[in-house]
Design a protein around this motif. Structure first.
Motif, PDB file in Angstrom:
ATOM      1  N   MET A  44       0.850  -1.195   0.000  1.00 13.57           N
ATOM      2  CA  MET A  44       0.000   0.000   0.000  1.00 13.57           C
ATOM      3  C   MET A  44       0.888   1.248   0.000  1.00 13.57           C
ATOM      4  O   MET A  44       1.042   1.934   1.011  1.00 13.57           O
ATOM      5  N   GLY A  45       1.533   1.500  -1.144  1.00 15.65           N
ATOM      6  CA  GLY A  45       2.385   2.670  -1.259  1.00 15.65           C
ATOM      7  C   GLY A  45       3.621   2.575  -0.389  1.00 15.65           C
ATOM      8  O   GLY A  45       4.501   1.745  -0.630  1.00 15.65           O
TER       9      GLY A  45
ATOM     10  N   PHE B   7      12.149  -5.096  -0.973  1.00 14.18           N
ATOM     11  CA  PHE B   7      11.057  -5.896  -0.419  1.00 14.18           C
ATOM     12  C   PHE B   7       9.877  -5.972  -1.378  1.00 14.18           C
ATOM     13  O   PHE B   7       9.254  -7.028  -1.548  1.00 14.18           O
ATOM     14  N   LYS B   8       9.547  -4.864  -2.049  1.00 12.42           N
ATOM     15  CA  LYS B   8       8.407  -4.845  -2.956  1.00 12.42           C
ATOM     16  C   LYS B   8       8.599  -5.791  -4.149  1.00 12.42           C
ATOM     17  O   LYS B   8       7.621  -6.197  -4.773  1.00 12.42           O
ATOM     18  N   HIS B   9       9.846  -6.127  -4.452  1.00  4.72           N
ATOM     19  CA  HIS B   9      10.114  -7.011  -5.593  1.00  4.72           C
ATOM     20  C   HIS B   9      10.309  -8.467  -5.181  1.00  4.72           C
ATOM     21  O   HIS B   9      10.525  -9.322  -6.041  1.00  4.72           O
ATOM     22  N   TRP B  10      10.241  -8.737  -3.891  1.00 10.53           N
ATOM     23  CA  TRP B  10      10.306 -10.131  -3.466  1.00 10.53           C
ATOM     24  C   TRP B  10       8.975 -10.809  -3.748  1.00 10.53           C
ATOM     25  O   TRP B  10       7.970 -10.174  -4.044  1.00 10.53           O
ATOM     26  N   ASP B  11       8.952 -12.130  -3.653  1.00 10.17           N
ATOM     27  CA  ASP B  11       7.778 -12.908  -4.050  1.00 10.17           C
ATOM     28  C   ASP B  11       7.242 -13.739  -2.893  1.00 10.17           C
ATOM     29  O   ASP B  11       7.979 -14.077  -1.952  1.00 10.17           O
ATOM     30  N   LEU B  12       5.970 -14.111  -2.995  1.00  8.81           N
ATOM     31  CA  LEU B  12       5.399 -15.046  -2.027  1.00  8.81           C
ATOM     32  C   LEU B  12       6.191 -16.346  -2.073  1.00  8.81           C
ATOM     33  O   LEU B  12       6.519 -16.857  -3.139  1.00  8.81           O
ATOM     34  N   GLY B  13       6.497 -16.842  -0.908  1.00 15.95           N
ATOM     35  CA  GLY B  13       7.310 -18.047  -0.807  1.00 15.95           C
ATOM     36  C   GLY B  13       8.750 -17.767  -0.452  1.00 15.95           C
ATOM     37  O   GLY B  13       9.465 -18.661   0.011  1.00 15.95           O
ATOM     38  N   ASP B  14       9.203 -16.519  -0.649  1.00 12.46           N
ATOM     39  CA  ASP B  14      10.574 -16.176  -0.273  1.00 12.46           C
ATOM     40  C   ASP B  14      10.749 -16.295   1.240  1.00 12.46           C
ATOM     41  O   ASP B  14       9.818 -16.063   2.019  1.00 12.46           O
ATOM     42  N   ILE B  15      11.959 -16.646   1.647  1.00 13.62           N
ATOM     43  CA  ILE B  15      12.267 -16.829   3.065  1.00 13.62           C
ATOM     44  C   ILE B  15      13.021 -15.593   3.567  1.00 13.62           C
ATOM     45  O   ILE B  15      14.025 -15.176   2.967  1.00 13.62           O
ATOM     46  N   LEU B  16      12.521 -15.015   4.672  1.00 12.31           N
ATOM     47  CA  LEU B  16      12.995 -13.718   5.149  1.00 12.31           C
ATOM     48  C   LEU B  16      13.517 -13.796   6.574  1.00 12.31           C
ATOM     49  O   LEU B  16      13.120 -14.656   7.360  1.00 12.31           O
ATOM     50  N   GLU B  17      14.379 -12.841   6.878  1.00  3.95           N
ATOM     51  CA  GLU B  17      14.864 -12.597   8.241  1.00  3.95           C
ATOM     52  C   GLU B  17      14.297 -11.256   8.688  1.00  3.95           C
ATOM     53  O   GLU B  17      14.381 -10.268   7.952  1.00  3.95           O
ATOM     54  N   VAL B  18      13.714 -11.211   9.884  1.00  6.35           N
ATOM     55  CA  VAL B  18      12.989 -10.017  10.327  1.00  6.35           C
ATOM     56  C   VAL B  18      13.322  -9.703  11.780  1.00  6.35           C
ATOM     57  O   VAL B  18      13.413 -10.603  12.622  1.00  6.35           O
ATOM     58  N   LYS B  19      13.467  -8.403  12.054  1.00  8.54           N
ATOM     59  CA  LYS B  19      13.543  -7.901  13.422  1.00  8.54           C
ATOM     60  C   LYS B  19      12.557  -6.744  13.551  1.00  8.54           C
ATOM     61  O   LYS B  19      12.263  -6.052  12.567  1.00  8.54           O
TER      62      LYS B  19
ATOM     63  N   VAL C 210       5.594  -3.440   7.297  1.00  6.49           N
ATOM     64  CA  VAL C 210       6.833  -2.967   6.689  1.00  6.49           C
ATOM     65  C   VAL C 210       6.569  -1.582   6.101  1.00  6.49           C
ATOM     66  O   VAL C 210       5.683  -1.424   5.243  1.00  6.49           O
ATOM     67  N   THR C 211       7.329  -0.587   6.535  1.00  6.06           N
ATOM     68  CA  THR C 211       7.081   0.787   6.086  1.00  6.06           C
ATOM     69  C   THR C 211       8.392   1.529   5.825  1.00  6.06           C
ATOM     70  O   THR C 211       9.402   1.297   6.508  1.00  6.06           O
ATOM     71  N   LYS C 212       8.347   2.417   4.830  1.00  3.61           N
ATOM     72  CA  LYS C 212       9.537   3.225   4.501  1.00  3.61           C
ATOM     73  C   LYS C 212       9.903   4.178   5.629  1.00  3.61           C
ATOM     74  O   LYS C 212      11.019   4.704   5.655  1.00  3.61           O
TER      75      LYS C 212
END
Length: 499
Positions: A71-72, A103-115, A90-92
């Motif tokens: 969403m923008g 992040f906007k160019h990643w795909d469903l199913g990708d594996i991520l690391e998050v804090k 996730v926000t700018k």
């Protein structure tokens, strides 16, 4: 045409994602090692979803991106780890423009690391406000539809990783399977049983009447068989003085595929010296009651629109009586009359051989006319000697053996008996099995001279039983096919496109 369009869409998706992978590689940051996550999604939900106050401490999770709404300048996504899913914000405003654009160019199913830090949305959903996000692994194929999951059973069984990736019901089945095996192991250990391991490669086909798989040891130039059952090795340990042993084992039988049969399967076999088969029947009832309580949270189990209370004693009947009950036209006074039984078998299309005695004829009738009707938990006891080459004869009727099988939902779940500990009797039983093998019975046992010698050193009065773990899991997870409870069931080769 619809299938062709799906294949083309998958191919296009794959090509697009491969281009993204190339860009990632060119940036020299593809497939990094990750941090070890400090938190699990479900644990965070359990601890804070209903909490009035959310701590300001930072949390970290790793997992697969399952949904996303861009969403923008802000996006919501759900991350799935081994425990479940949690929402990310996730926000700018918090992460860098560069990271957000990636992040906007990643795909469903990708594996991520998050804090990030926890908060609740206006709708009350626990969410991680992300301050660090990184791509760990690229999913190069489109995920199954998020609303319908993966419903093609053929694909689910062949690509189990996809099944458990997107189908929560499948994940629950295999988590229950793991819990059931853990409970069984604890149950026997607490009763002073010792867990052991016995060989999977046997020089002699034995331990049960079944067709074996053949293999070959090159260095020894020795033909071998994959284990049909661990029984004879476990009873050797009883001879040696380990009075209570059990093994959760993998067995192999060269039989057809069905909703109840897989060529390799898991069972739990256990043997106790100075015990009888009645004792083991009560133990199995206690074990099943425990599993129901811990896995289902109740002693009641639903099956085929019926409910059974596993805390109550199971129904019992002899094999002969069960055949009579389900074949009321049979004459109870002629149940050992071979000519009479053969005539009845002929009338009901029951297959038998000319060598089969009355015991085998009764057993064939049981399999054809009784077994599928045993829906409520039922012990069938006192089998004919001819179908039980390793079981001890009944004291009051040597033509029968002290044996039971447990049936639930028309499926055999357990088999046990008082063990034959007379070496001369056992030798004669092996000789009878060899005669059947020479007559063409591929499932008959070989003569195991070493086992007879072991018995000659003295096997104490012993009872033993085996429980089919795959079918037990089917029961407690309400599954109708064994393929649903085996992570990687045996499948027929996939037909080529040329076919």
């Amino acid at each position: 045409m619809q299938d062709d369009n799906h294949v083309n869409d998958q191919r296009d998706q794959h090509l697009i994602r491969m281009e993204k992978l190339k860009t990632w590689r060119d940036a020299d940051c593809a497939y990094p090692m990750s941090m070890m996550p400090a938190n699990l999604a479900q644990s965070l939900l359990d601890d804070f979803q209903e909490a009035d106050e959310i701590p300001a401490t930072e949390v970290s999770v790793c997992g697969r991106m399952m949904t996303r709404r861009i969403m923008g300048k802000a996006s919501f996504t759900h991350l799935q780890d081994r425990s479940g899913q949690i929402q990310l914000y996730v926000t700018k405003n918090i992460i860098s423009d560069e990271d957000y654009e990636a992040f906007k160019h990643w795909d469903l199913g990708d594996i991520l690391e998050v804090k990030g830090k926890l908060f609740k949305t206006k709708k009350g959903e626990l969410t991680i406000e992300v301050n660090h996000i990184r791509l760990l692994s690229k999913c190069l194929y489109a995920m199954p539809d998020k609303f319908h999951g993966l419903q093609d059973n053929e694909l689910r069984f062949r690509q189990r990783y996809l099944d458990i990736m997107v189908n929560e019901a499948s994940r629950k089945v295999f988590k229950a399977r793991s819990q059931i095996i853990h409970l069984m192991r604890s149950f026997f250990t607490e009763k002073d049983y010792m867990e052991v391991e016995t060989p999977m490669l046997h020089q002699i086909s034995g331990g049960a009447t079944a067709l074996p798989f053949n293999t070959h040891h090159n260095a020894l130039d020795l033909p071998l068989f994959l284990r049909i059952a661990p029984e004879l090795h476990l009873k050797r340990l009883i001879v040696g003085g380990f009075d209570r042993v059990f093994e959760i084992n993998r067995c192999f039988r060269n039989e057809g595929l069905s909703t109840r049969h897989n060529p390799e399967f898991t069972s739990c076999e256990f043997y106790e010296a100075y015990a009888n088969f009645e004792h083991l029947m009560k133990m199995i009832e206690s074990l099943m009651c425990l599993i129901a309580e811990k896995v289902l949270g109740t002693h009641n189990i639903e099956l085929d629109e019926a409910t059974f209370d596993l805390s109550k004693p199971f129904k019992r009947m002899t094999l002969t009586q069960s055949v009579l009950d389900y074949n009321p036209e049979l004459d109870a006074n002629k149940m050992r009359d071979e000519a009479y039984l053969r005539s009845y078998c002929d009338q009901h299309d029951v297959v038998y051989t000319d060598e089969d005695d009355w015991g085998l004829l009764q057993y064939h009738l049981f399999e054809k006319t009784v077994e599928s009707n045993l829906i409520e938990p039922t012990y069938i006891t006192h089998y004919p000697k001819a179908v039980s080459p390793l079981a001890r004869c009944c004291d009051d009727d040597p033509a029968l053996v002290d044996r039971f099988e447990l049936f639930v939902g028309g499926r055999e779940l357990a088999n046990g008996f008082n063990e034959l500990n007379d070496p001369e009797d056992q030798a004669q039983r092996f000789e009878a099995q060899m005669a059947r093998k020479l007559a063409g019975d591929g499932e008959a046992m070989d003569y195991d001279h070493d086992y007879v010698e072991a018995l000659s050193y003295g096997l104490p009065p012993t009872a033993g039983a085996g429980i089919g773990i795959d079918r037990l899991v089917m029961l407690f997870t309400n599954q109708s096919s064994i393929k649903e409870v085996i992570l990687f069931p045996q499948m027929r080769p996939k037909a080529s496109s040329a076919e």
